[in-house]
Design an enzyme around this catalytic site. Sequence first.
Site, PDB file in Angstrom:
ATOM      1  N   THR A 197      -6.361  90.578 -61.008  1.00 17.63           N
ATOM      2  CA  THR A 197      -5.559  90.880 -61.431  1.00 17.63           C
ATOM      3  C   THR A 197      -4.333  91.316 -60.384  1.00 17.63           C
ATOM      4  O   THR A 197      -3.266  90.969 -60.543  1.00 17.63           O
ATOM      5  CB  THR A 197      -5.596  92.040 -62.448  1.00 17.63           C
ATOM      6  OG1 THR A 197      -5.840  93.060 -61.534  1.00 17.63           O
ATOM      7  CG2 THR A 197      -6.118  91.826 -63.647  1.00 17.63           C
ATOM      8  N   VAL A 221     -14.668 101.327 -53.380  1.00 20.56           N
ATOM      9  CA  VAL A 221     -14.444 100.039 -53.651  1.00 20.56           C
ATOM     10  C   VAL A 221     -12.927  99.939 -54.006  1.00 20.56           C
ATOM     11  O   VAL A 221     -12.230  99.013 -53.569  1.00 20.56           O
ATOM     12  CB  VAL A 221     -15.233  99.587 -54.973  1.00 20.56           C
ATOM     13  CG1 VAL A 221     -14.932  98.343 -55.441  1.00 20.56           C
ATOM     14  CG2 VAL A 221     -16.589  99.839 -54.716  1.00 20.56           C
ATOM     15  N   ASP A 256      17.380  72.831 -24.151  1.00 20.75           N
ATOM     16  CA  ASP A 256      17.761  71.470 -23.249  1.00 20.75           C
ATOM     17  C   ASP A 256      18.859  70.897 -23.966  1.00 20.75           C
ATOM     18  O   ASP A 256      19.004  71.054 -25.212  1.00 20.75           O
ATOM     19  CB  ASP A 256      16.763  70.495 -23.049  1.00 20.75           C
ATOM     20  CG  ASP A 256      15.532  70.991 -22.177  1.00 20.75           C
ATOM     21  OD1 ASP A 256      15.680  71.902 -21.498  1.00 20.75           O
ATOM     22  OD2 ASP A 256      14.359  70.291 -22.397  1.00 20.75           O
ATOM     23  N   ASP A 265      10.466  69.732 -21.619  1.00 23.05           N
ATOM     24  CA  ASP A 265       9.755  68.463 -21.494  1.00 23.05           C
ATOM     25  C   ASP A 265       9.098  68.134 -20.213  1.00 23.05           C
ATOM     26  O   ASP A 265       8.027  67.462 -20.431  1.00 23.05           O
ATOM     27  CB  ASP A 265      10.662  67.263 -22.071  1.00 23.05           C
ATOM     28  CG  ASP A 265      12.117  67.397 -21.092  1.00 23.05           C
ATOM     29  OD1 ASP A 265      12.060  68.068 -20.099  1.00 23.05           O
ATOM     30  OD2 ASP A 265      12.843  66.723 -21.442  1.00 23.05           O
ATOM     31  N   ASP A 323       8.470  72.553 -16.496  1.00 21.60           N
ATOM     32  CA  ASP A 323       8.986  73.568 -17.338  1.00 21.60           C
ATOM     33  C   ASP A 323       7.490  74.403 -18.017  1.00 21.60           C
ATOM     34  O   ASP A 323       7.816  75.490 -18.725  1.00 21.60           O
ATOM     35  CB  ASP A 323       9.506  72.740 -18.720  1.00 21.60           C
ATOM     36  CG  ASP A 323      10.919  72.028 -18.304  1.00 21.60           C
ATOM     37  OD1 ASP A 323      11.239  72.458 -17.369  1.00 21.60           O
ATOM     38  OD2 ASP A 323      11.044  71.086 -18.818  1.00 21.60           O
TER      39      ASP A 323
HETATM   40  P1  ATP Z   1      18.326  68.345 -19.923  1.00 16.87           P
HETATM   41  O1  ATP Z   1      17.488  69.346 -19.085  1.00 16.87           O
HETATM   42  O2  ATP Z   1      19.137  68.907 -20.914  1.00 16.87           O
HETATM   43  O3  ATP Z   1      17.464  67.533 -20.676  1.00 16.87           O
HETATM   44  P2  ATP Z   1      18.951  66.546 -18.078  1.00 16.87           P
HETATM   45  O4  ATP Z   1      18.185  65.448 -18.842  1.00 16.87           O
HETATM   46  O5  ATP Z   1      20.354  65.945 -17.640  1.00 16.87           O
HETATM   47  O6  ATP Z   1      19.330  67.613 -19.008  1.00 16.87           O
HETATM   48  P3  ATP Z   1      17.337  66.186 -15.941  1.00 16.87           P
HETATM   49  O7  ATP Z   1      16.282  65.098 -16.601  1.00 16.87           O
HETATM   50  O8  ATP Z   1      16.598  67.279 -14.987  1.00 16.87           O
HETATM   51  O9  ATP Z   1      18.161  67.201 -16.849  1.00 16.87           O
HETATM   52  O10 ATP Z   1      18.267  65.596 -15.184  1.00 16.87           O
HETATM   53  C1  ATP Z   1      18.973  66.291 -14.064  1.00 16.87           C
HETATM   54  C2  ATP Z   1      20.095  65.384 -13.420  1.00 16.87           C
HETATM   55  O11 ATP Z   1      19.433  64.371 -12.686  1.00 16.87           O
HETATM   56  C3  ATP Z   1      20.934  64.502 -14.395  1.00 16.87           C
HETATM   57  O12 ATP Z   1      22.109  65.190 -14.733  1.00 16.87           O
HETATM   58  C4  ATP Z   1      21.271  63.534 -13.627  1.00 16.87           C
HETATM   59  O13 ATP Z   1      22.356  63.600 -12.714  1.00 16.87           O
HETATM   60  C5  ATP Z   1      20.009  62.948 -12.787  1.00 16.87           C
HETATM   61  N1  ATP Z   1      19.177  62.259 -13.503  1.00 16.87           N
HETATM   62  C6  ATP Z   1      18.846  62.369 -14.662  1.00 16.87           C
HETATM   63  N2  ATP Z   1      18.068  61.022 -14.753  1.00 16.87           N
HETATM   64  C7  ATP Z   1      17.886  60.498 -13.800  1.00 16.87           C
HETATM   65  C8  ATP Z   1      17.088  59.339 -13.411  1.00 16.87           C
HETATM   66  N3  ATP Z   1      16.299  58.581 -13.994  1.00 16.87           N
HETATM   67  N4  ATP Z   1      17.191  58.841 -11.900  1.00 16.87           N
HETATM   68  C9  ATP Z   1      18.023  59.482 -11.173  1.00 16.87           C
HETATM   69  N5  ATP Z   1      18.722  60.669 -11.311  1.00 16.87           N
HETATM   70  C10 ATP Z   1      18.648  60.939 -12.585  1.00 16.87           C
END
Ligand code: ATP
Length: 973
Positions: free
Chosen positions: A800, A322, A369, A702, A706
């Site tokens: 205890t 025990v 990111d 995100d 990823d």
């Molecule tokens: P992180 O990875 O740090 O979030 P991020 O947001 O810049 O960085 P992504 O969202 O992959 O990464 O964007 C990569 C690239 O694509 C940006 O640097 C920009 O040049 C281009 N980009 C981002 N958003 C748009 C959009 N809505 N339309 C067109 N090009 C975009």
Amino acid sequence: MLQQTVPVTPSSHSNSRPALANAWHTLDVEKALLELGSNAETGLTSQQVEERLQQYGTNELEETAGRSKWEILLDQFKNIMLVMLIVVAIISGVLDLISLQQGGSQGEVPFKDTIAIMAIVILNGILGYLQESRAEKALAALKRLSSPKVRVIRDGRPVEIEGKQLVPGDIMLLEAGVQVSADARLIEASNLQIREAALTGEAQAVTKQVEAQLQEDTPLGDRVNLVYQGTEVVHGRGTAIVAGTGMRTELGKIAEMLQAVESEPTPLQQRMTQLGNVLVTGSLVLVALVIVGGMLKSYLDTGRFNGGVLQELVEVSLSMAVAVVPEGLPAVITVTLALGTQRMVRRNALIRKLPAVETLGSVTTICSDKTGTLTQNKMVVQHVATVERTFGVTGEGYTPTGEFKIDNQSIRPEQYPELQTLLIACVVCNDAVLQQEVPKSQENGKRNSATHGQQEWIILGDPTEGALLSLSGKSGLEKDSLTRQLKRVGEFPFSSERKRMSVICQGRTQNVAQHAQESPFVMFTKGSPELILERCQTYQQGDKVETLTHTQRQQILEQNNQMAGSGLRVLGFAYKPLESIPSQASENSTEQELIWLGLVGMLDAPRTEVREAVEQCREAGIRPIMITGDHQLTAQAIAQSLGISQVGDRVLSGQELQRLSQEELEQEVEHVSIYARVSPEHKLRIVQALQSRGKFTAMTGDGVNDAPALKQADIGIAMGITGTDVSKEASDMVLLDDNFATIVHAVEEGRVVYTNIRRFIKYILGSNIGEVLTIAAAPIIGLGGVPLTPLQILWMNLVTDGLPALALAVEPPEPDVMKRPPFSPRENIFARGLGSYMVRIGIVFAIISIALMVWAYSYTHASGYRGNPETWKTMVFTTLCIAQMGHALAVRSISRLVIQVNPFSNPYLLWAVLVTTALQLALVYVPPLRSFFGTHYLSPTELLICLGFSSLLFVWVEMEKLFFRFYYSRRRA
Ligand code: ATP
């Protein structure tokens, strides 16, 4: 089974609710809209939603998954230590029965130990059951917290709602990364690809088509004009009308496939199970040794086997068995982990997988990111640059009021046609919505805001695109009227790999260059400037199109670098007249020979709290690393301002990374802290390289793509606000506020949890070793009888030891918790001196109590002693219990003396010590308790002697601290 023809919304699930039409895949869009009484443009009205919620209920699955209550309860008794206790109870019962038949011992309550042990076993089972069902409930609550949000059109405008609020007839907007929240008929789709593995088991994504004409018996996996609840959009965009919700969906029919938040045992819990096995085996060996050894000795002494000796030895063995089981430990561990998750969620870190609570403390590298995690993700455009001119833009937040300036002089944008075209591109090549709302400051979700008087401007969608809408709003352009004029007829959507997006519009606008005005279609493209510029041969100047010279190209790139170098996020814009709508497959060839418009630079300020968090990481021996899709210079500027890197530090770009072999990358990861222009697949390689270098890596993400990196990382972290459902599903932890500082807080909590667990394990197991040795010593020394009965041992282990251990579980963080390097996750729980401490303290504890035992035995057996000669046992019992009180206070800190620790910083411990001491005294001084627990009255002198011996353990632990301090300071010197 899944392939059979099943109507999307069968009526059989609910008798009280009306049936909807079946087999939506056989209906065309108009019919489906008619049948569901909705409108593709304006959606349902609030009143219709209200009525349908009443009619069909909320969009929730009745959860059938998980263990039943009985299963949870039964599981509690499968623990080997409890099985051993049950065996002890039975043997003890049999012994009592024999002794009862032989006349019984006077005044003893028969079967007391058996009843007590069984009571403990049952109590332990009930406690375990309560805790586990609480944990399951807590996990279910966490799951609700992380439940997906949906964008729908209601009352003529897009709104974001919780998935469970969906009703049949809702117009649902789908985009890459979203988890589909209900079964629905597609109305519109652009490159829409959906992974339906949750339903069909097919890993390959299915390309959806709105127009498909399907037979009623088309198998589920081939119904390409429907989308199903629980599946994931991996690419493209679409709009669909909800046809089935809740249990009336395909997923509803197989609800047990629902992926619950995982409640797998943590590594620590697994190790504790192993420890249980070791303890049980060890104690069985010890019992065998004591019995065989004792019988042999008695045989050698007397020349015959003595039944009385055997009975005594069995009693000793039972007590040892025990004593060796740490009955209180599993409960304390569960409580600690549960409290850990609660503290973390209060700090915005939502744990999805329980092991993360303890492993977080071991993180050595955090890959984060940039956008939204290190920065605020509240973009404001500051500069626009066409080939000939650079414009400054004023204004704050998303509010679409501000001025365009050249050399600080306000200008009217309509005077510059190329600027005007760029602003049009900003509006039409855009999926976000900018709208004014009454502030909802407490609301969560994909919202970013800027206050404007009573109302605030909020963004639905990507903040980068929101900033572009706000920019064009400053020139008077408005999305609604512009998109009516230039109707979107096709698109090549954005993805982190493509780093650009294009939309094809039908309609005419005055602003594009003259030759483009004749074409029926025009494509607007935006994205990473280098990529867009590569695809341009010409540029717009006034209403003309000119050829881009090499020098102009260089200038544009130079300007891009300048903006990026000052930390701005830069996008490039271009367009192209088209004679027809291009096919989806032709994206690469269509996005060529574009007409360059200009650059847009937007500020995304670093989060203020991140600098401090980065500093904290450094002190805690954790390396922060930035991994971004953005430009090298933007990344570098932000990283430097946050202290993640220094001037001149190397930045590794996605392109360079692509060329490295995995071995070369493993070399690089040792010193690179910024990765720019990377794609999600690079993230996976970076994590793997770091891990092969022995780094324990946390990684944020995100997007849909990823997910593999999040799964691979030791701690995968998804974004609560901007994260896609797919990334959340793959993660161990979700950041409710997307903030890097939250990761650091979670790591701190993880360290606190782990330290506390080690602290009470030291405390509890040290005491168990002491007890076992003391009990075993009694027959060896030749004292008649067992010093402690099983009942008394259970009391010690549960009350205890148990109460102070629970209080130690909520010990506040030590001041240096984030000032020391992380401990290896692979280290054994007994590493870093814990095992040797336990054994050492166990032996010291045993020596003290054996010394007292020997003294007390001779004292109570001396002639002239007026009390009960059995009183020595109560003295041993009392000493063991009270000594643990001092130990509890001393074990709070490894290096600081008790007088150096604020006694009130853990008031629970003070209470636990006071209450436990009082209870222990009650066992000795309250007659009914005395008779039940088999103790004897202690005179004040005897009590004082017990207290004196007890305090020796406390003194020993404090002396050890002083010794080790001296020893380490000498070694350091
Ligand atoms: P992180 O990875 O740090 O979030 P991020 O947001 O810049 O960085 P992504 O969202 O992959 O990464 O964007 C990569 C690239 O694509 C940006 O640097 C920009 O040049 C281009 N980009 C981002 N958003 C748009 C959009 N809505 N339309 C067109 N090009 C975009």
